[in-house]
Scaffold this motif. Structure first.
Motif, PDB file in Angstrom:
ATOM      1  N   ASP A 181      -6.499   2.288   5.476  1.00 58.35           N
ATOM      2  CA  ASP A 181      -6.761   3.354   6.433  1.00 58.35           C
ATOM      3  C   ASP A 181      -7.090   2.751   7.799  1.00 58.35           C
ATOM      4  OD1 ASP A 181      -7.411   5.567   7.801  1.00 58.35           O
ATOM      5  OD2 ASP A 181      -8.987   6.258   6.446  1.00 58.35           O
ATOM      6  N   PRO A 219       0.830  -1.205   0.000  1.00 54.34           N
ATOM      7  CA  PRO A 219       0.000   0.000   0.000  1.00 54.34           C
ATOM      8  C   PRO A 219       0.865   1.256   0.000  1.00 54.34           C
ATOM      9  CG  PRO A 219      -0.802  -1.585   1.588  1.00 54.34           C
ATOM     10  CD  PRO A 219       0.497  -2.120   1.072  1.00 54.34           C
ATOM     11  N   GLY A 220       0.501   2.213  -0.825  1.00 53.89           N
ATOM     12  CA  GLY A 220       1.270   3.442  -0.908  1.00 53.89           C
ATOM     13  C   GLY A 220       2.343   3.429  -1.981  1.00 53.89           C
ATOM     14  N   THR A 221       2.601   2.268  -2.567  1.00 56.80           N
ATOM     15  CA  THR A 221       3.612   2.183  -3.621  1.00 56.80           C
ATOM     16  C   THR A 221       3.213   3.044  -4.808  1.00 56.80           C
ATOM     17  OG1 THR A 221       4.039  -0.102  -2.984  1.00 56.80           O
ATOM     18  CG2 THR A 221       4.858   0.613  -5.144  1.00 56.80           C
ATOM     19  N   GLU A 263      -5.243   4.694  -5.877  1.00 55.54           N
ATOM     20  CA  GLU A 263      -5.670   6.082  -5.734  1.00 55.54           C
ATOM     21  C   GLU A 263      -4.887   6.930  -6.725  1.00 55.54           C
ATOM     22  OE1 GLU A 263      -4.724   6.668  -1.677  1.00 55.54           O
ATOM     23  OE2 GLU A 263      -6.399   5.467  -0.934  1.00 55.54           O
ATOM     24  N   THR A 291      -3.914   2.936   0.126  1.00 55.04           N
ATOM     25  CA  THR A 291      -3.438   2.685   1.477  1.00 55.04           C
ATOM     26  C   THR A 291      -4.542   2.021   2.298  1.00 55.04           C
ATOM     27  OG1 THR A 291      -4.147   4.891   2.104  1.00 55.04           O
ATOM     28  CG2 THR A 291      -1.877   4.641   1.414  1.00 55.04           C
TER      29      THR A 291
END
Lengths: 235, 235
Positions: free
Chosen positions: A84, A37-39, A71, A82
């Motif tokens: 949450d 997540p966030g990559t 996103e 991500t």
DNA sequence: TGCATTTTTCTTGTCGACAAGAATCCGCGG
DNA sequence: CCGCGGATTCTTGTCGACAAGAAAAATGCA
């Protein structure tokens, strides 16, 4: 080094299949947390990796964004959605309600062939538990509940349930990769009871079992996030 | 004749805005039934109409497909999603549940500014009723319930509710364009009661009102489809 | 040295063009 | 007259290229 994913072969593929391949591959990698997540997602990099133009990559990303798995900001790189942690309670609420509703509807509207499919997944699940294969369990758990939702034959609920199952798969995956816990035999029993209640078309019982099952999973996730990750190092 | 939609002017527009414009325009036209369900969508035609390339058009269509507003087959034209009259009961089930859940959550989690927004929509709604403007009523009804859902602060439920409201807007629009019926003053009162219950944080009351409100709308839709369209011609 | 500004590089958004299927039209045979 | 097969047109799926905006690097100044 060019970290080839293994697709580097003959570039002959059918027209229209490109998007599907990329979409499914990325979806699985996101759900397996192979993509953290966030990559940040680079389109040209993916294009090179899959041996195709950016156009089908882009379309796959748009689709994944529609499902909330990536996103995207304007003029900025897309990134893997991500998880949450602060708003997990909304996830709990939603998955609990969807478990209840889809199981109830399955009790009402299922057909014989639905039960065959559901029981097949349950057999796979039991096998995964026996083999101590947590990753397989997570994936099959998703398929099992997806099959139940499909048996309920309400596409609105099915779509939301699928989305929640995806999210849940990522969270559980986070769980089982952080430490190899005992694998819950109780889930097998709960699934068994749930399937029996569906087959018996007992709506009220389905509701109760689904509620309990959801609570069980919620508690398990909460246990994960309540866990103290600090290593006790002697000073 | 080239039926220009009115966009034919200076082609200067900001980078990244193209998709948004097309997406919103098409969405509104689909929801207003200005684009009839089942209509085939030609990409080049849209590209000419909006004065841009096919690429942003395509992305907008993919997004709309993700929301279920257009259906797409491989190598075939996309088309505006049809309204499945046979499976309307799944819609009834879903909208009823979402009305209940989002209203309950709104009662629990709303903040003062949410009530301001909701009451503004309600005022617009009452004005539309007074003006006998059915089309405005339909659109505002969607916004009102969307605002309530947002106040509940559960993105999973909000997303599904929005999708259902879109579908409902198409169905209602079908209703009010077929014959100009009496405009239901009751809806204003029901909305008023619903907002009061949210403000009072009375979850149980919210549930009851939302249920009744959903039943009301379902009955109205059913009345439409039960209506006998045959003209009684003397023989 | 530290910071603001400019320049460079990098990534995305959009475009026009081409090729593969699908739909349509046309001609032929029954 | 109707149905069937081939050629044609039409639409979509994919590609490579270019430009705008953002991030990173380099430069100048205090």
């Amino acid at each position: 080094m060019t970290t080839d994913g293994g697709e580097g072969g003959l570039p002959e593929r059918k027209r229209g299949s490109g998007v599907k391949v990329v979409y499914e591959m990325l979806r699985d990698e996101i759900l397996n947390l192979k993509l953290a997540p966030g990559t940040h997602i680079d389109e040209v990099q993916l294009a090179e990796r899959f041996g195709m133009s950016r156009t089908p990559i882009r379309e796959a990303l748009v689709r994944l964004a529609g499902e909330g798995l990536v996103e995207t900001l304007p003029n900025r790189s897309a990134m893997v959605a991500t998880i949450d942690v602060l708003n997990l309670h909304t996830f709990y609420d939603a998955i609990t309600l969807m478990y209840r509703v889809t199981t109830r509807l399955a009790a009402q509207y299922h057909r014989p062939e639905d039960l065959v499919r559901i029981r097949a997944h349950q057999a796979d699940y039991a096998a995964a538990v026996a083999a101590q294969d947590a990753l397989a369990m997570i994936a099959i758990n998703r398929e099992l509940h997806a099959a139940i939702a499909e048996a309920g034959r309400n596409p609105y609920f099915t779509t939301l349930t699928l989305r929640l199952l995806n999210e849940g798969r990522r969270i559980l995956r986070l769980y089982y990769q952080s430490f190899d816990d005992r694998l819950p035999q109780e889930y097998v029993d709960e699934h068994e009871a749930m399937i029996a209640a569906i087959a018996a078309r007992d709506v009220a019982l389905c509701d109760r079992i689904a509620s309990a099952h959801a609570d069980q999973i919620v508690r398990q996730i909460q246990k994960l996030f309540a866990r103290d990750e600090r290593q006790r190092v002697p000073l």
